[in-house]
Write a protein that holds these residues in place. Sequence first.
Motif, PDB file in Angstrom:
ATOM      1  N   VAL A  65     -67.498  38.851 -25.116  1.00 47.23           N
ATOM      2  CA  VAL A  65     -68.720  38.503 -25.853  1.00 47.23           C
ATOM      3  C   VAL A  65     -69.605  37.521 -25.074  1.00 47.23           C
ATOM      4  N   ASN A  66     -70.837  37.369 -25.550  1.00 42.76           N
ATOM      5  CA  ASN A  66     -71.793  36.452 -24.913  1.00 42.76           C
ATOM      6  C   ASN A  66     -72.346  35.418 -25.888  1.00 42.76           C
ATOM      7  N   ASN A  67     -72.933  35.911 -26.983  1.00 44.44           N
ATOM      8  CA  ASN A  67     -73.632  35.020 -27.918  1.00 44.44           C
ATOM      9  C   ASN A  67     -72.999  35.112 -29.299  1.00 44.44           C
ATOM     10  N   ILE A  68     -72.890  33.969 -29.967  1.00 45.57           N
ATOM     11  CA  ILE A  68     -72.262  33.944 -31.285  1.00 45.57           C
ATOM     12  C   ILE A  68     -73.163  33.209 -32.267  1.00 45.57           C
ATOM     13  N   ILE A  69     -73.498  33.881 -33.374  1.00 45.74           N
ATOM     14  CA  ILE A  69     -74.251  33.259 -34.462  1.00 45.74           C
ATOM     15  C   ILE A  69     -73.245  32.959 -35.563  1.00 45.74           C
ATOM     16  N   ASN A  73     -72.626  31.205 -25.619  1.00 44.47           N
ATOM     17  CA  ASN A  73     -73.681  30.408 -26.254  1.00 44.47           C
ATOM     18  C   ASN A  73     -73.550  30.581 -27.763  1.00 44.47           C
ATOM     19  N   PHE A  74     -73.488  29.468 -28.489  1.00 49.09           N
ATOM     20  CA  PHE A  74     -73.297  29.500 -29.943  1.00 49.09           C
ATOM     21  C   PHE A  74     -74.527  28.960 -30.673  1.00 49.09           C
ATOM     22  N   TYR A  75     -74.901  29.651 -31.747  1.00 51.65           N
ATOM     23  CA  TYR A  75     -75.854  29.109 -32.717  1.00 51.65           C
ATOM     24  C   TYR A  75     -75.044  28.897 -33.994  1.00 51.65           C
ATOM     25  N   ASP A 106     -85.002  33.819 -33.488  1.00 59.79           N
ATOM     26  CA  ASP A 106     -85.716  33.352 -32.296  1.00 59.79           C
ATOM     27  C   ASP A 106     -84.724  32.991 -31.187  1.00 59.79           C
ATOM     28  N   TRP A 107     -83.646  32.343 -31.573  1.00 65.38           N
ATOM     29  CA  TRP A 107     -82.597  31.947 -30.610  1.00 65.38           C
ATOM     30  C   TRP A 107     -82.031  33.191 -29.920  1.00 65.38           C
ATOM     31  N   LEU A 108     -81.729  34.225 -30.715  1.00 63.93           N
ATOM     32  CA  LEU A 108     -81.117  35.433 -30.164  1.00 63.93           C
ATOM     33  C   LEU A 108     -82.090  36.214 -29.282  1.00 63.93           C
ATOM     34  N   VAL A 109     -83.334  36.316 -29.731  1.00 60.32           N
ATOM     35  CA  VAL A 109     -84.341  37.084 -28.980  1.00 60.32           C
ATOM     36  C   VAL A 109     -84.483  36.548 -27.540  1.00 60.32           C
ATOM     37  N   LYS A 110     -84.384  35.230 -27.399  1.00 61.75           N
ATOM     38  CA  LYS A 110     -84.511  34.633 -26.050  1.00 61.75           C
ATOM     39  C   LYS A 110     -83.329  35.003 -25.155  1.00 61.75           C
TER      40      LYS A 110
END
Length: 215
Positions: free
Chosen positions: A130-134, A157-159, A209-213
């Motif tokens: 994985v890469n990004n986690i919300i 990268n975590f939000y 917005d965080w994910l789109v970037k």
Amino acid sequence: MEKFNLHHITRPSTLKENAPLLLLFHGYGSDENDLFSFASELPEELFIISVKAPYPMQPYGNAWYAINFDADKGKWSDNEQAIQSRDLIATFIDQAIAHYPVNKDSVSLLGFSQGCILSYAVALTYPEKVNNIIALSGYVNEDLFETKAPSAYKHLNFYCSHGSVDQVIPVDWARQAPKFLENLNIKHQFSEFPVGHGVAPQNFYEFKDWLVKLI
């Protein structure tokens, strides 16, 4: 062998191949339709999969693991079942990458409540997948994984977000997450919103917005 170990629904991407993948994991007592309402508001290039937890509940809904209400122990989680679900999700990620036209190097997880707790566990156990986690309205349950060296996590990268008046999962539990991630040098952002156990509209727009970037 079946193609998939977990039931799910999809919103295909406008891209014919190599689409960034977003997997949605619902909370306790809900199902795959719950978070799928986010799909229509998210970028069209995302290939979105909303996954149904494996344990049916009565009269309806599903769980990733049992939560037991015991007079002596109070409320406690079945960590063994949670670890099994963690590994089911890890296998499902591989199955989705093999079956759908998605980019294995752009995999994001979005989990709410129980789904959030498992998203942390999957990312910290299988960071290579994985890469990004919300991480919405959940917390880090350290019984569900063993941490690796920080170098294994450098691409993550975590939000993280939580309602400041959440009566289901105390905000204090969620506030431990930034410190935990910091100790492992993991990139993260943490936000609180004046709501209970749910996702406020401004919370949605912030993580979008965080994910789109990143995709």
